[in-house]
Design an enzyme around this catalytic site. Structure first.
Site, PDB file in Angstrom:
ATOM      1  N   LYS A 157      47.244  44.859  42.808  1.00 11.86           N
ATOM      2  CA  LYS A 157      48.139  45.544  43.753  1.00 11.86           C
ATOM      3  C   LYS A 157      49.451  44.780  43.965  1.00 11.86           C
ATOM      4  CE  LYS A 157      45.419  44.089  47.782  1.00 11.86           C
ATOM      5  NZ  LYS A 157      44.850  42.929  47.029  1.00 11.86           N
ATOM      6  N   ARG A 194      43.818  43.400  56.771  1.00 13.84           N
ATOM      7  CA  ARG A 194      42.592  43.007  56.071  1.00 13.84           C
ATOM      8  C   ARG A 194      41.352  43.293  56.926  1.00 13.84           C
ATOM      9  NH1 ARG A 194      44.989  40.135  51.728  1.00 13.84           N
ATOM     10  NH2 ARG A 194      43.669  38.567  50.828  1.00 13.84           N
ATOM     11  N   ARG A 222      45.044  35.102  35.546  1.00 18.55           N
ATOM     12  CA  ARG A 222      46.268  35.293  36.320  1.00 18.55           C
ATOM     13  C   ARG A 222      47.042  33.974  36.443  1.00 18.55           C
ATOM     14  NH1 ARG A 222      46.317  38.081  42.206  1.00 18.55           N
ATOM     15  NH2 ARG A 222      45.278  36.206  42.955  1.00 18.55           N
ATOM     16  N   ARG A 269      46.617  29.873  40.665  1.00 16.34           N
ATOM     17  CA  ARG A 269      46.379  29.734  42.108  1.00 16.34           C
ATOM     18  C   ARG A 269      45.087  28.963  42.347  1.00 16.34           C
ATOM     19  NH1 ARG A 269      47.095  35.398  45.231  1.00 16.34           N
ATOM     20  NH2 ARG A 269      45.214  34.670  46.263  1.00 16.34           N
ATOM     21  N   ARG A 322      36.034  35.685  48.233  1.00 18.86           N
ATOM     22  CA  ARG A 322      37.096  36.605  48.656  1.00 18.86           C
ATOM     23  C   ARG A 322      36.634  38.049  48.508  1.00 18.86           C
ATOM     24  NH1 ARG A 322      41.293  34.457  44.701  1.00 18.86           N
ATOM     25  NH2 ARG A 322      42.598  36.178  45.330  1.00 18.86           N
TER      26      ARG A 322
HETATM   27  P1  AMP Z   1      46.165  37.248  48.781  1.00 23.19           P
HETATM   28  O1  AMP Z   1      47.367  36.574  48.213  1.00 23.19           O
HETATM   29  O2  AMP Z   1      46.472  38.566  49.421  1.00 23.19           O
HETATM   30  O3  AMP Z   1      45.037  37.329  47.789  1.00 23.19           O
HETATM   31  O4  AMP Z   1      45.632  36.305  49.976  1.00 23.19           O
HETATM   32  C1  AMP Z   1      45.220  34.973  49.720  1.00 23.19           C
HETATM   33  C2  AMP Z   1      44.484  34.437  50.934  1.00 23.19           C
HETATM   34  O5  AMP Z   1      45.361  34.427  52.070  1.00 23.19           O
HETATM   35  C3  AMP Z   1      43.275  35.252  51.386  1.00 23.19           C
HETATM   36  O6  AMP Z   1      42.098  34.920  50.665  1.00 23.19           O
HETATM   37  C4  AMP Z   1      43.197  34.852  52.868  1.00 23.19           C
HETATM   38  O7  AMP Z   1      42.638  33.557  53.007  1.00 23.19           O
HETATM   39  C5  AMP Z   1      44.667  34.770  53.256  1.00 23.19           C
HETATM   40  N1  AMP Z   1      45.201  36.069  53.744  1.00 23.19           N
HETATM   41  C6  AMP Z   1      46.128  36.852  53.148  1.00 23.19           C
HETATM   42  N2  AMP Z   1      46.378  37.944  53.875  1.00 23.19           N
HETATM   43  C7  AMP Z   1      45.580  37.870  54.974  1.00 23.19           C
HETATM   44  C8  AMP Z   1      45.366  38.712  56.088  1.00 23.19           C
HETATM   45  N3  AMP Z   1      46.022  39.885  56.242  1.00 23.19           N
HETATM   46  N4  AMP Z   1      44.471  38.302  57.033  1.00 23.19           N
HETATM   47  C9  AMP Z   1      43.801  37.135  56.911  1.00 23.19           C
HETATM   48  N5  AMP Z   1      43.939  36.301  55.858  1.00 23.19           N
HETATM   49  C10 AMP Z   1      44.830  36.654  54.894  1.00 23.19           C
END
Ligand code: AMP
Length: 219
Positions: free
Chosen positions: A13, A89, A128, A161, A172
């Site tokens: 996404k 989330r 990735r 990452r 996750r």
């Molecule tokens: P992402 O880059 O969206 O995969 O997010 C990486 C990590 O950031 C996630 O595994 C969470 O630990 C944290 N994170 C990102 N967005 C949120 C959110 N809306 N609420 C809580 N934690 C978040």
């Protein structure tokens, strides 16, 4: 016009959101990117968020909501199209997002659920790579940079990452099923939920996305 992207990790996404930014000039708000920026800057918020992210857990709502609030509080933000990528989330964040939208005299018009088989997602995530400067993502097979291992925009060496390793990815995914998945019902009731099969090639997914979004963007 405000759009939310929902989907488990690795569904692509973020890549699709970037393609919309490039083509339509919309604004992407990725809470993951904002949190990684805060960690890189060594801010108190970043220091608080770091451990949760490394473990693949959700960062507490109050930290994330502050970041979103700040991004949305720009003059005339009600006139802009935001793509919320990875936010909300959980249900509480969705309720708070509705309030934030109300404050800028706007609302969420469309929620897109990106779907893909779990094992495909995990293998995609292991390939990735990310630009540490602009956070644009690439894939060693499906979305290669123009020059090997260098960001197309920043020419910086790409990195993996730290939370893209199998055990954290599985954590996750589990968090997604427990906390994020119930959002589909929340948005289905509002009749703004659409779904996209994200297992298609990237360009095909983008066409499906455009078919949903372009009429609303007036394109
Ligand atoms: P992402 O880059 O969206 O995969 O997010 C990486 C990590 O950031 C996630 O595994 C969470 O630990 C944290 N994170 C990102 N967005 C949120 C959110 N809306 N609420 C809580 N934690 C978040």
């Amino acid at each position: 016009m405000q759009i939310v992207f929902i989907g488990p990790p690795g569904v692509g996404k973020g890549t699709q959101a970037n393609m919309l930014v490039d083509k339509y000039g919309v604004l992407k708000i990725s809470t993951g990117d904002l949190l990684r920026d805060a960690i890189k800057a060594g801010s108190p918020l970043g220091n608080q968020a770091k451990g949760y992210m490394e473990r693949g857990e959700l960062v507490p709502d109050e930290l994330v909501l502050g970041l979103v609030q700040e991004k949305v509080s720009i003059p005339q933000s009600n006139l802009k199209t935001f793509i919320f990528d990875g936010f909300p989330r959980n249900i509480q964040q969705a309720i708070e997002l509705d309030k934030i939208m109300l404050n800028i005299h706007s609302k969420i018009n469309l929620v897109i659920d990106f779907t893909m088989d779990e094992e495909d997602r995990i293998s995609r995530l292991s390939g990735r790579r990310m630009c540490p400067k602009c956070q644009r993502t690439y894939h060693i097979k499906f979305s290669k940079p123009k020059v090997d291992n260098l960001c197309d925009i920043c020419s910086v060496q790409l990195v993996q990452r730290s939370d893209d390793n199998e055990s954290v990815i599985r954590q996750r995914s589990a968090v997604y099923w427990e906390h994020t998945r119930p959002l589909l019902e929340y948005y289905k009731k509002q009749e703004i939920l659409k779904s996209i099969d994200a297992s298609q090639p990237i360009d095909k997914v983008f066409i499906s996305l455009e078919n949903l979004i372009a009429p609303l963007l007036g394109a």
